[in-house]
Design a protein around this motif. Structure first.
Motif, mmCIF file in Angstrom:
data_model
loop_
_atom_site.group_PDB
_atom_site.id
_atom_site.type_symbol
_atom_site.label_atom_id
_atom_site.label_comp_id
_atom_site.label_asym_id
_atom_site.label_seq_id
_atom_site.Cartn_x
_atom_site.Cartn_y
_atom_site.Cartn_z
ATOM 1 N N UNK A 31 47.501 -19.539 54.760
ATOM 2 C CA UNK A 31 46.793 -20.653 54.145
ATOM 3 C C UNK A 31 46.493 -20.331 52.690
ATOM 4 N N UNK A 32 46.231 -21.366 51.923
ATOM 5 C CA UNK A 32 46.087 -21.211 50.480
ATOM 6 C C UNK A 32 44.731 -21.624 49.929
ATOM 7 N N UNK A 51 37.398 -23.422 48.027
ATOM 8 C CA UNK A 51 37.714 -22.186 47.326
ATOM 9 C C UNK A 51 39.191 -21.913 47.524
ATOM 10 N N UNK A 52 39.896 -21.679 46.447
ATOM 11 C CA UNK A 52 41.311 -21.417 46.526
ATOM 12 C C UNK A 52 41.601 -19.937 46.657
ATOM 13 N N UNK A 53 42.870 -19.633 46.883
ATOM 14 C CA UNK A 53 43.274 -18.230 47.012
ATOM 15 C C UNK A 53 43.076 -17.472 45.701
ATOM 16 N N UNK A 54 42.936 -18.220 44.607
ATOM 17 C CA UNK A 54 42.676 -17.574 43.316
ATOM 18 C C UNK A 54 41.188 -17.417 43.039
ATOM 19 N N UNK A 70 31.612 -18.937 49.215
ATOM 20 C CA UNK A 70 32.110 -17.596 48.925
ATOM 21 C C UNK A 70 33.037 -17.146 50.043
ATOM 22 N N UNK A 71 33.922 -16.248 49.708
ATOM 23 C CA UNK A 71 34.907 -15.764 50.667
ATOM 24 C C UNK A 71 34.905 -14.241 50.657
ATOM 25 N N UNK A 72 34.940 -13.661 51.826
ATOM 26 C CA UNK A 72 35.074 -12.213 51.966
ATOM 27 C C UNK A 72 36.432 -11.958 52.596
ATOM 28 N N UNK A 73 37.407 -11.651 51.785
ATOM 29 C CA UNK A 73 38.764 -11.498 52.295
ATOM 30 C C UNK A 73 38.909 -10.287 53.207
ATOM 31 N N UNK A 74 38.129 -9.260 52.956
ATOM 32 C CA UNK A 74 38.208 -8.065 53.803
ATOM 33 C C UNK A 74 37.739 -8.359 55.224
ATOM 34 N N UNK A 75 36.740 -9.239 55.328
ATOM 35 C CA UNK A 75 36.183 -9.574 56.642
ATOM 36 C C UNK A 75 36.745 -10.878 57.198
ATOM 37 N N UNK A 98 43.490 -24.484 54.800
ATOM 38 C CA UNK A 98 44.603 -25.392 54.530
ATOM 39 C C UNK A 98 45.792 -24.651 53.953
ATOM 40 N N UNK A 99 46.959 -24.958 54.474
ATOM 41 C CA UNK A 99 48.174 -24.411 53.885
ATOM 42 C C UNK A 99 48.510 -25.175 52.605
ATOM 43 N N UNK A 100 48.396 -26.491 52.662
ATOM 44 C CA UNK A 100 48.611 -27.299 51.458
ATOM 45 C C UNK A 100 47.251 -27.548 50.841
ATOM 46 N N UNK A 101 46.974 -26.833 49.780
ATOM 47 C CA UNK A 101 45.635 -26.851 49.192
ATOM 48 C C UNK A 101 45.717 -27.050 47.698
#
Length: 126
Positions: A31-32, A51-54, A70-75, A98-101
């Motif tokens: 997902x993106x 929140x986007x992948x960037x 907020x996003x915690x990618x590690x968790x 979402x994959x298309x984001x």
């Protein structure tokens, strides 16, 4: 496939705060972007934050000064800090992946085959 489980909702007084959480599992790397949305019964869904992948975040105008995504990618978790809650914000809050984001993620994308969302968490403000 992606699985999302929201938590952290509850009952608060007007002006109160909550921290909503969303635990993600499965093919989350496909997902993106991620989204928090809400739907008051009888009204249209509303995307409140993205929140986007960037790491870029967006907010609907009514919550911009009060909510924080907020996003915690590690968790593999997503959160939404909600402050100064109002009675008309009583509803279920959902997270979605979402994959298309895009930062202009629209509600119609929530029902797309490549958008995944959980069972929601109830926020009640009185």
């Amino acid at each position: 496939h992606v699985q999302l489980v929201e938590s952290g909702g509850g009952s608060v007084q007007v002006g109160g705060s909550l921290k909503l959480s969303c635990a993600a599992s499965g093919l989350i790397s496909d997902t993106n972007g991620m989204v928090w949305f809400r739907q008051v019964p009888g009204k249209e869904r509303e995307v409140v934050a993205t929140i986007g992948s960037d790491g870029r975040t967006t907010y609907t105008d009514s919550v911009r000064a009060r909510f924080s995504i907020a996003e915690d990618n590690a968790e593999n978790t997503l959160s939404l800090q909600v402050n100064d809650l109002k009675p008309d914000e009583t509803t279920m809050y959902y997270c979605a992946a979402a994959r298309q984001f895009s930062p202009l993620f629209v509600c119609s994308r929530i029902d797309a085959d490549d958008t995944y969302w959980g069972q929601g968490t109830q926020v009640t403000v009185s």
